[in-house]
Scaffold this motif. Structure first.
Motif, PDB file in Angstrom:
ATOM      1  N   ILE A 172       0.838  -1.209   0.000  1.00  0.00           N
ATOM      2  CA  ILE A 172       0.000   0.000   0.000  1.00  0.00           C
ATOM      3  C   ILE A 172       0.868   1.252   0.000  1.00  0.00           C
ATOM      4  O   ILE A 172       0.602   2.224  -0.725  1.00  0.00           O
ATOM      5  CB  ILE A 172      -0.941  -0.027   1.218  1.00  0.00           C
ATOM      6  N   MET A 173       1.920   1.261   0.837  1.00  0.00           N
ATOM      7  CA  MET A 173       2.788   2.439   0.898  1.00  0.00           C
ATOM      8  C   MET A 173       3.502   2.656  -0.431  1.00  0.00           C
ATOM      9  O   MET A 173       3.692   3.792  -0.869  1.00  0.00           O
ATOM     10  CB  MET A 173       3.793   2.280   2.046  1.00  0.00           C
ATOM     11  N   GLU A 174       3.862   1.557  -1.100  1.00  0.00           N
ATOM     12  CA  GLU A 174       4.478   1.696  -2.423  1.00  0.00           C
ATOM     13  C   GLU A 174       3.468   2.226  -3.429  1.00  0.00           C
ATOM     14  O   GLU A 174       3.787   3.092  -4.249  1.00  0.00           O
ATOM     15  CB  GLU A 174       5.017   0.337  -2.877  1.00  0.00           C
ATOM     16  N   GLU A 175       2.227   1.734  -3.321  1.00  0.00           N
ATOM     17  CA  GLU A 175       1.171   2.192  -4.233  1.00  0.00           C
ATOM     18  C   GLU A 175       0.894   3.678  -4.058  1.00  0.00           C
ATOM     19  O   GLU A 175       0.649   4.403  -5.027  1.00  0.00           O
ATOM     20  CB  GLU A 175      -0.097   1.383  -3.952  1.00  0.00           C
ATOM     21  N   LEU A 176       0.941   4.146  -2.804  1.00  0.00           N
ATOM     22  CA  LEU A 176       0.668   5.554  -2.508  1.00  0.00           C
ATOM     23  C   LEU A 176       1.908   6.430  -2.670  1.00  0.00           C
ATOM     24  O   LEU A 176       1.822   7.657  -2.562  1.00  0.00           O
ATOM     25  CB  LEU A 176       0.125   5.691  -1.080  1.00  0.00           C
ATOM     26  N   GLY A 177       3.057   5.817  -2.924  1.00  0.00           N
ATOM     27  CA  GLY A 177       4.288   6.587  -3.056  1.00  0.00           C
ATOM     28  C   GLY A 177       4.686   7.239  -1.754  1.00  0.00           C
ATOM     29  O   GLY A 177       5.247   8.345  -1.752  1.00  0.00           O
ATOM     30  N   ALA A 178       4.419   6.562  -0.630  1.00  0.00           N
ATOM     31  CA  ALA A 178       4.681   7.140   0.685  1.00  0.00           C
ATOM     32  C   ALA A 178       5.921   6.524   1.307  1.00  0.00           C
ATOM     33  O   ALA A 178       6.175   5.324   1.186  1.00  0.00           O
ATOM     34  CB  ALA A 178       3.482   6.905   1.608  1.00  0.00           C
ATOM     35  N   GLY A 179       6.698   7.371   1.981  1.00  0.00           N
ATOM     36  CA  GLY A 179       7.886   6.884   2.667  1.00  0.00           C
ATOM     37  C   GLY A 179       7.668   6.676   4.139  1.00  0.00           C
ATOM     38  O   GLY A 179       8.544   6.156   4.832  1.00  0.00           O
ATOM     39  N   SER A 180       6.506   7.086   4.651  1.00  0.00           N
ATOM     40  CA  SER A 180       6.205   6.919   6.069  1.00  0.00           C
ATOM     41  C   SER A 180       4.698   6.724   6.217  1.00  0.00           C
ATOM     42  O   SER A 180       3.922   6.975   5.282  1.00  0.00           O
ATOM     43  CB  SER A 180       6.653   8.143   6.879  1.00  0.00           C
ATOM     44  N   GLY A 217      -0.943   8.239   5.161  1.00  0.00           N
ATOM     45  CA  GLY A 217      -2.240   8.741   5.605  1.00  0.00           C
ATOM     46  C   GLY A 217      -2.666   9.978   4.842  1.00  0.00           C
ATOM     47  O   GLY A 217      -3.825  10.114   4.440  1.00  0.00           O
ATOM     48  N   VAL A 218      -1.713  10.890   4.629  1.00  0.00           N
ATOM     49  CA  VAL A 218      -2.017  12.117   3.876  1.00  0.00           C
ATOM     50  C   VAL A 218      -2.408  11.772   2.438  1.00  0.00           C
ATOM     51  O   VAL A 218      -3.406  12.283   1.899  1.00  0.00           O
ATOM     52  CB  VAL A 218      -0.810  13.074   3.901  1.00  0.00           C
ATOM     53  N   ALA A 219      -1.627  10.885   1.818  1.00  0.00           N
ATOM     54  CA  ALA A 219      -1.912  10.507   0.425  1.00  0.00           C
ATOM     55  C   ALA A 219      -3.263   9.824   0.304  1.00  0.00           C
ATOM     56  O   ALA A 219      -4.024  10.072  -0.638  1.00  0.00           O
ATOM     57  CB  ALA A 219      -0.797   9.596  -0.101  1.00  0.00           C
ATOM     58  N   ALA A 220      -3.586   8.945   1.260  1.00  0.00           N
ATOM     59  CA  ALA A 220      -4.867   8.248   1.221  1.00  0.00           C
ATOM     60  C   ALA A 220      -6.015   9.229   1.396  1.00  0.00           C
ATOM     61  O   ALA A 220      -7.056   9.125   0.735  1.00  0.00           O
ATOM     62  CB  ALA A 220      -4.913   7.173   2.309  1.00  0.00           C
ATOM     63  N   ALA A 221      -5.840  10.208   2.291  1.00  0.00           N
ATOM     64  CA  ALA A 221      -6.893  11.198   2.515  1.00  0.00           C
ATOM     65  C   ALA A 221      -7.105  12.055   1.269  1.00  0.00           C
ATOM     66  O   ALA A 221      -8.243  12.355   0.893  1.00  0.00           O
ATOM     67  CB  ALA A 221      -6.519  12.072   3.720  1.00  0.00           C
ATOM     68  N   MET A 222      -6.010  12.437   0.626  1.00  0.00           N
ATOM     69  CA  MET A 222      -6.114  13.272  -0.569  1.00  0.00           C
ATOM     70  C   MET A 222      -6.813  12.535  -1.705  1.00  0.00           C
ATOM     71  O   MET A 222      -7.484  13.143  -2.530  1.00  0.00           O
ATOM     72  CB  MET A 222      -4.713  13.730  -1.009  1.00  0.00           C
ATOM     73  N   ARG A 223      -6.657  11.217  -1.751  1.00  0.00           N
ATOM     74  CA  ARG A 223      -7.315  10.427  -2.793  1.00  0.00           C
ATOM     75  C   ARG A 223      -8.723  10.005  -2.393  1.00  0.00           C
ATOM     76  O   ARG A 223      -9.406   9.307  -3.143  1.00  0.00           O
ATOM     77  CB  ARG A 223      -6.492   9.178  -3.100  1.00  0.00           C
ATOM     78  N   GLY A 224      -9.144  10.394  -1.195  1.00  0.00           N
ATOM     79  CA  GLY A 224     -10.488  10.027  -0.736  1.00  0.00           C
ATOM     80  C   GLY A 224     -10.628   8.572  -0.397  1.00  0.00           C
ATOM     81  O   GLY A 224     -11.733   8.011  -0.488  1.00  0.00           O
ATOM     82  N   LEU A 225      -9.526   7.919   0.049  1.00  0.00           N
ATOM     83  CA  LEU A 225      -9.564   6.490   0.322  1.00  0.00           C
ATOM     84  C   LEU A 225      -9.936   6.163   1.767  1.00  0.00           C
ATOM     85  O   LEU A 225     -10.257   5.015   2.066  1.00  0.00           O
ATOM     86  CB  LEU A 225      -8.189   5.861   0.013  1.00  0.00           C
ATOM     87  N   LEU A 226      -9.879   7.163   2.645  1.00  0.00           N
ATOM     88  CA  LEU A 226     -10.137   6.871   4.053  1.00  0.00           C
ATOM     89  C   LEU A 226     -11.617   6.790   4.359  1.00  0.00           C
ATOM     90  O   LEU A 226     -12.059   5.949   5.137  1.00  0.00           O
ATOM     91  CB  LEU A 226      -9.471   7.928   4.943  1.00  0.00           C
TER      92      LEU A 226
END
Length: 350
Positions: free
Chosen positions: A305-313, A318-327
């Motif tokens: 999931i973190m790789e899919e979101l391009g997140a390093g932490s 969490g920020v990326a998921a919120a911006m994409r409306g996934l939460l």
């Protein structure tokens, strides 16, 4: 067959027995000629038949013999065993009577009205479950968190118990985590029990472990992390637990949809749930427990999931998921981790 009591009889013994039964004679050469057997083979057969009490030979003339009825021979052979069985039964009765004197002290630990009982070890839990299954007359409801952690021996015991209940016309409904669909033993168990009439559904999250019989008797995990359980008979509490089960059941997915698009849908739901739990700040261990999967599997999902979101932490995820409306809106995800829940405990799986 126990060779100390009776030897393993062979086909030749049938021939010799039939000859003696008809001719009341044991002339070895005559028997051998008539049956096509070797004389030495006839002698060995005679010894086996005599040990089996199927053949009696005259005390003075060994050529004179007669065949004994199989029932009579069997009665003579089993007589010592029956004496031993009766002695064992007396010993068993004595043990039960002696230990039964301690039962009143044990039962004193039950709460007033016997509405609550704590079972402190696995043996007591299994014994209570077996007794409750035998006494059940209408329905059994179960919630079994954990996708692939079920012990095969326990599953075999549960299947035998469930089979006996289903044959008595008792309804059985069970809830599992979605991850059970990917577990071979769980799939085999569900297939076997479903063929007998049981119903199974899965959900991405479950409220905890629960077994209810006839909506009158409920088993929940002990809170000390042991293999113990709490038995509940108080009607309002049992009814409340049943209502929680029914709400989850209505939202769950039938296990029969496990193939094809069913598995894809389940995998997607697990994926989305992990994203929400990450967004709620839960740790890897908590996520694994909530979804009934191993810590290793949970971490593999989280890494993907973190790789899919391009997140390093986790924060970035969490920020990326919120911006994409996934939460989305899922109140209570983090609140459920505020204290020990049912899935933190250990009522043994069926």
């Amino acid at each position: 067959m126990d060779s100390d009591l009776v030897p393993d009889l062979e086909d030749a013994d049938l021939d010799v027995y039939g000859w003696v039964l008809e001719h009341r004679s044991l002339e070895v050469d005559a028997v051998a000629s008539a049956t096509g057997r070797d004389p030495e083979e006839v002698r060995r057969s005679t010894q086996r038949l005599r040990r089996a009490h199927l053949l009696h030979v005259g005390p003075d003339d060994t050529s004179v013999a007669f065949a004994v009825a199989p029932d009579t021979a069997a009665s003579q052979l089993v007589a010592p065993l029956e004496v031993q069985i009766r002695e064992r039964e007396r010993m068993i009765s004595g043990i039960r009577a002696e230990l039964g004197r301690f039962e009143p002290h044990y039962l004193q630990r039950r709460s007033a009205g016997e509405s609550l009982e704590v079972l402190e070890n696995l043996q007591d839990v299994r014994g209570a479950l077996n007794r409750a299954s035998d006494a059940c007359v209408r329905e059994m409801l179960t919630s079994q968190p954990g996708g692939g952690s079920r012990v095969p021996e326990a599953m075999q015991e549960a299947l035998r118990r469930d089979e006996a209940m289903l044959k008595r016309g008792i309804s059985i409904r069970s809830l599992y985590h979605h991850t059970a669909r990917f577990n071979g033993p769980s799939q085999a168990y569900v297939a076997a029990a479903s063929a007998l009439g049981a119903e199974y559904r899965t959900a991405h999250e479950l409220f905890g472990r629960l077994i209810v019989f006839d909506r009158e008797l409920a088993f929940i995990p002990a809170q000390d992390g042991s293999w113990g359980a709490v038995v509940i008979r108080e009607p309002s509490t049992v009814a409340y637990l049943c209502s929680i089960f029914e709400q989850t059941w209505d939202l769950a997915t039938p296990f029969s949809n496990a193939a094809g698009q069913g598995l894809e849908e389940v995998a997607r739901e697990i994926h989305e749930t992990i994203i929400k739990l990450l967004g709620a700040g839960l740790k890897d261990e908590a996520i694994a427990r909530r979804l009934g999967m191993s810590l290793r599997t949970a971490r593999r999902h989280i890494a993907d999931i973190m790789e899919e979101l391009g997140a390093g932490s986790r924060f970035q995820a969490g920020v990326a998921a919120a911006m994409r409306g996934l939460l989305g809106a899922d109140p209570g995800l983090a609140a459920a981790e505020a204290g020990p829940g049912l899935t933190d405990t250990g009522v043994p799986e069926e």
